[in-house]
Design a protein around this motif. Structure first.
Motif, mmCIF file in Angstrom:
data_model
loop_
_atom_site.group_PDB
_atom_site.id
_atom_site.type_symbol
_atom_site.label_atom_id
_atom_site.label_comp_id
_atom_site.label_asym_id
_atom_site.label_seq_id
_atom_site.Cartn_x
_atom_site.Cartn_y
_atom_site.Cartn_z
ATOM 1 N N PHE A 9 0.851 -1.192 0.000
ATOM 2 C CA PHE A 9 0.000 0.000 0.000
ATOM 3 C C PHE A 9 0.884 1.237 0.000
ATOM 4 C CE2 PHE A 9 -2.101 3.347 2.553
ATOM 5 C CZ PHE A 9 -3.242 3.546 1.789
ATOM 6 N N ALA A 10 0.440 2.289 -0.688
ATOM 7 C CA ALA A 10 1.213 3.533 -0.713
ATOM 8 C C ALA A 10 0.272 4.717 -0.882
ATOM 9 C CB ALA A 10 2.233 3.513 -1.847
ATOM 10 N N THR A 11 0.758 5.888 -0.480
ATOM 11 C CA THR A 11 0.023 7.131 -0.687
ATOM 12 C C THR A 11 0.969 8.170 -1.273
ATOM 13 O OG1 THR A 11 0.525 8.017 1.521
ATOM 14 C CG2 THR A 11 -1.481 6.682 1.292
ATOM 15 N N ALA A 12 0.392 9.181 -1.902
ATOM 16 C CA ALA A 12 1.196 10.291 -2.419
ATOM 17 C C ALA A 12 0.359 11.559 -2.440
ATOM 18 C CB ALA A 12 1.711 9.985 -3.821
ATOM 19 N N TRP A 13 0.990 12.655 -2.051
ATOM 20 C CA TRP A 13 0.423 13.992 -2.210
ATOM 21 C C TRP A 13 1.238 14.679 -3.299
ATOM 22 C CZ3 TRP A 13 -2.698 17.166 1.440
ATOM 23 C CH2 TRP A 13 -3.376 16.376 2.373
ATOM 24 N N CYS A 14 0.566 15.184 -4.322
ATOM 25 C CA CYS A 14 1.296 15.801 -5.433
ATOM 26 C C CYS A 14 0.661 17.136 -5.820
ATOM 27 C CB CYS A 14 1.309 14.865 -6.642
ATOM 28 S SG CYS A 14 2.274 15.506 -8.037
ATOM 29 N N PRO A 15 1.377 18.246 -5.632
ATOM 30 C CA PRO A 15 0.862 19.543 -6.086
ATOM 31 C C PRO A 15 0.789 19.572 -7.616
ATOM 32 C CG PRO A 15 2.712 19.804 -4.558
ATOM 33 C CD PRO A 15 2.691 18.375 -4.984
ATOM 34 N N PHE A 16 -0.113 20.391 -8.141
ATOM 35 C CA PHE A 16 -0.240 20.507 -9.592
ATOM 36 C C PHE A 16 -0.765 21.895 -9.944
ATOM 37 C CE2 PHE A 16 -4.492 19.661 -8.262
ATOM 38 C CZ PHE A 16 -5.310 20.283 -9.191
ATOM 39 N N ARG A 17 -0.596 22.251 -11.221
ATOM 40 C CA ARG A 17 -1.166 23.485 -11.761
ATOM 41 C C ARG A 17 -1.765 23.184 -13.130
ATOM 42 N NH1 ARG A 17 2.424 28.795 -10.071
ATOM 43 N NH2 ARG A 17 2.614 28.266 -7.854
ATOM 44 N N VAL A 18 -2.818 23.910 -13.468
ATOM 45 C CA VAL A 18 -3.485 23.734 -14.757
ATOM 46 C C VAL A 18 -3.513 25.071 -15.486
ATOM 47 C CG1 VAL A 18 -5.613 23.066 -15.939
ATOM 48 C CG2 VAL A 18 -4.897 21.853 -13.869
ATOM 49 N N TYR A 19 -3.049 25.054 -16.733
ATOM 50 C CA TYR A 19 -2.958 26.264 -17.543
ATOM 51 C C TYR A 19 -3.928 26.202 -18.708
ATOM 52 C CZ TYR A 19 1.369 26.978 -14.948
ATOM 53 O OH TYR A 19 2.285 27.148 -13.945
ATOM 54 N N PHE A 20 -4.658 27.288 -18.926
ATOM 55 C CA PHE A 20 -5.517 27.441 -20.094
ATOM 56 C C PHE A 20 -4.815 28.405 -21.046
ATOM 57 C CE2 PHE A 20 -10.045 26.466 -18.316
ATOM 58 C CZ PHE A 20 -9.600 25.236 -17.879
ATOM 59 N N ASP A 21 -4.406 27.902 -22.203
ATOM 60 C CA ASP A 21 -3.695 28.725 -23.184
ATOM 61 C C ASP A 21 -2.522 29.461 -22.546
ATOM 62 O OD1 ASP A 21 -5.429 27.916 -25.189
ATOM 63 O OD2 ASP A 21 -6.813 29.582 -24.843
ATOM 64 N N GLY A 22 -1.799 28.755 -21.670
ATOM 65 C CA GLY A 22 -0.594 29.304 -21.063
ATOM 66 C C GLY A 22 -0.814 30.159 -19.831
ATOM 67 N N VAL A 23 -2.073 30.366 -19.431
ATOM 68 C CA VAL A 23 -2.389 31.194 -18.262
ATOM 69 C C VAL A 23 -2.896 30.290 -17.140
ATOM 70 C CG1 VAL A 23 -3.809 33.080 -17.376
ATOM 71 C CG2 VAL A 23 -2.968 33.152 -19.737
ATOM 72 N N LEU A 24 -2.388 30.499 -15.941
ATOM 73 C CA LEU A 24 -2.789 29.665 -14.812
ATOM 74 C C LEU A 24 -4.285 29.801 -14.550
ATOM 75 C CD1 LEU A 24 -1.899 27.767 -12.509
ATOM 76 C CD2 LEU A 24 -1.593 29.811 -11.091
ATOM 77 N N HIS A 25 -4.990 28.677 -14.575
ATOM 78 C CA HIS A 25 -6.436 28.652 -14.331
ATOM 79 C C HIS A 25 -6.749 28.171 -12.917
ATOM 80 C CE1 HIS A 25 -10.462 26.772 -14.279
ATOM 81 N NE2 HIS A 25 -10.802 27.745 -15.096
ATOM 82 N N HIS A 26 -6.211 26.999 -12.544
ATOM 83 C CA HIS A 26 -6.398 26.518 -11.181
ATOM 84 C C HIS A 26 -5.206 25.675 -10.755
ATOM 85 C CE1 HIS A 26 -8.310 23.248 -13.600
ATOM 86 N NE2 HIS A 26 -7.969 22.442 -12.616
ATOM 87 N N TYR A 27 -5.150 25.413 -9.468
ATOM 88 C CA TYR A 27 -4.007 24.724 -8.880
ATOM 89 C C TYR A 27 -4.482 24.007 -7.628
ATOM 90 C CZ TYR A 27 -4.277 28.687 -5.711
ATOM 91 O OH TYR A 27 -4.734 29.615 -4.809
ATOM 92 N N GLY A 28 -3.681 23.073 -7.144
ATOM 93 C CA GLY A 28 -4.093 22.357 -5.945
ATOM 94 C C GLY A 28 -3.237 21.137 -5.692
ATOM 95 N N THR A 29 -3.886 20.088 -5.171
ATOM 96 C CA THR A 29 -3.181 18.877 -4.767
ATOM 97 C C THR A 29 -3.981 17.643 -5.166
ATOM 98 O OG1 THR A 29 -2.266 20.033 -2.839
ATOM 99 C CG2 THR A 29 -2.177 17.625 -2.817
ATOM 100 N N PHE A 30 -3.290 16.653 -5.695
ATOM 101 C CA PHE A 30 -3.864 15.327 -5.880
ATOM 102 C C PHE A 30 -3.392 14.449 -4.724
ATOM 103 C CE2 PHE A 30 -4.365 16.382 -10.439
ATOM 104 C CZ PHE A 30 -5.635 15.860 -10.656
ATOM 105 N N VAL A 31 -4.313 13.723 -4.115
ATOM 106 C CA VAL A 31 -3.976 12.757 -3.075
ATOM 107 C C VAL A 31 -4.311 11.367 -3.616
ATOM 108 C CG1 VAL A 31 -4.365 11.982 -0.716
ATOM 109 C CG2 VAL A 31 -4.474 14.430 -1.266
ATOM 110 N N TYR A 32 -3.276 10.558 -3.788
ATOM 111 C CA TYR A 32 -3.427 9.222 -4.363
ATOM 112 C C TYR A 32 -3.292 8.155 -3.280
ATOM 113 C CZ TYR A 32 -1.924 11.571 -8.739
ATOM 114 O OH TYR A 32 -1.783 12.406 -9.821
ATOM 115 N N THR A 33 -4.033 7.060 -3.433
ATOM 116 C CA THR A 33 -3.730 5.822 -2.726
ATOM 117 C C THR A 33 -3.465 4.763 -3.789
ATOM 118 O OG1 THR A 33 -6.084 5.232 -2.562
ATOM 119 C CG2 THR A 33 -5.091 6.374 -0.692
#
Length: 205
Positions: free
Chosen positions: A133-157
């Motif tokens: 079993f494993a977990t991961a927290w990974c920050p991310f950013r999403v760009y629309f046409d090169g401009v930052l739209h939203h950002y946050g964290t993915f939490v995986y198991t």
């Protein structure tokens, strides 16, 4: 470094590779490829934090946004909770609908972005392993046409299992190969100021 340390390091590297494959599938707009990274029946959740706000410690000029004078109540909105099969079907149906409506991005009916790019920060990803079993927290950013739209964290198991036990969609490397797969995933994101209600983020995570 001990043999155990080397083994753990190899698994951490494998999990970060899996996370990168997850983002590659999203950016390729390939739902079936995305589904193969998950356990059958894996749970998926998307949460939105409000209000919209610039990322902390934003340094680039294009990320600097004026603070609103009035205080806005903080809240967490559940966007979706479902299983991976249902989520993939929603992605496929949404893409089919956009094609039928002629929404091809910035120049189409929907006036959405031409290019959406999701970028993980694997250097800041935190991985923990406990046997199979494993977990991961990974920050991310999403760009629309090169401009930052939203950002946050993915939490995986994750779960580590034989490919033959997955069957169907998950059978890639060989039935006797061990592989990590995503057992559950929650995304928490926040829009940047000015993008509230904009179309496009429903295309994917």
């Amino acid at each position: 470094m001990t043999a155990t340390d080397l083994d753990t390091a190899a698994h951490v590297a494998a999990l970060k590779t899996l996370i990168q494959r997850f983002f590659d599938a999203i950016n390729a707009a390939d739902p079936k490829r995305l589904q193969r990274l998950f356990y059958p029946g894996a749970r998926v959740g998307i949460l939105r934090q409000e209000p919209a706000r610039a990322p902390l410690r934003a340094q680039d000029d294009d990320l600097k946004q004026e603070k609103k004078e009035e205080e806005v109540e903080e809240k967490l909105v559940v966007v979706i909770r479902t299983d991976i099969e249902t989520f993939v079907k929603l992605l496929e149906d949404g893409e089919k609908k956009r094609r039928e409506e002629g929404d091809d991005g910035g120049g189409g009916k929907g006036n959405g972005p031409d290019v959406i790019k999701e970028v993980p920060d694997l250097k800041l990803a935190e991985v923990r392993i406990d046997g199979l079993f494993a977990t991961a927290w990974c920050p991310f950013r999403v760009y629309f046409d090169g401009v930052l739209h939203h950002y946050g964290t993915f939490v995986y198991t994750f779960g580590h299992l034989l490919e033959r036990d997955l069957g169907g969609e998950g059978k890639n490397e060989g039935e006797n190969d061990w592989a990590w797969r995503i057992e559950g995933l929650t995304q928490s994101y926040r829009r940047t100021v000015g993008w509230e209600g904009a179309r496009g983020n429903e295309r994917r995570f």
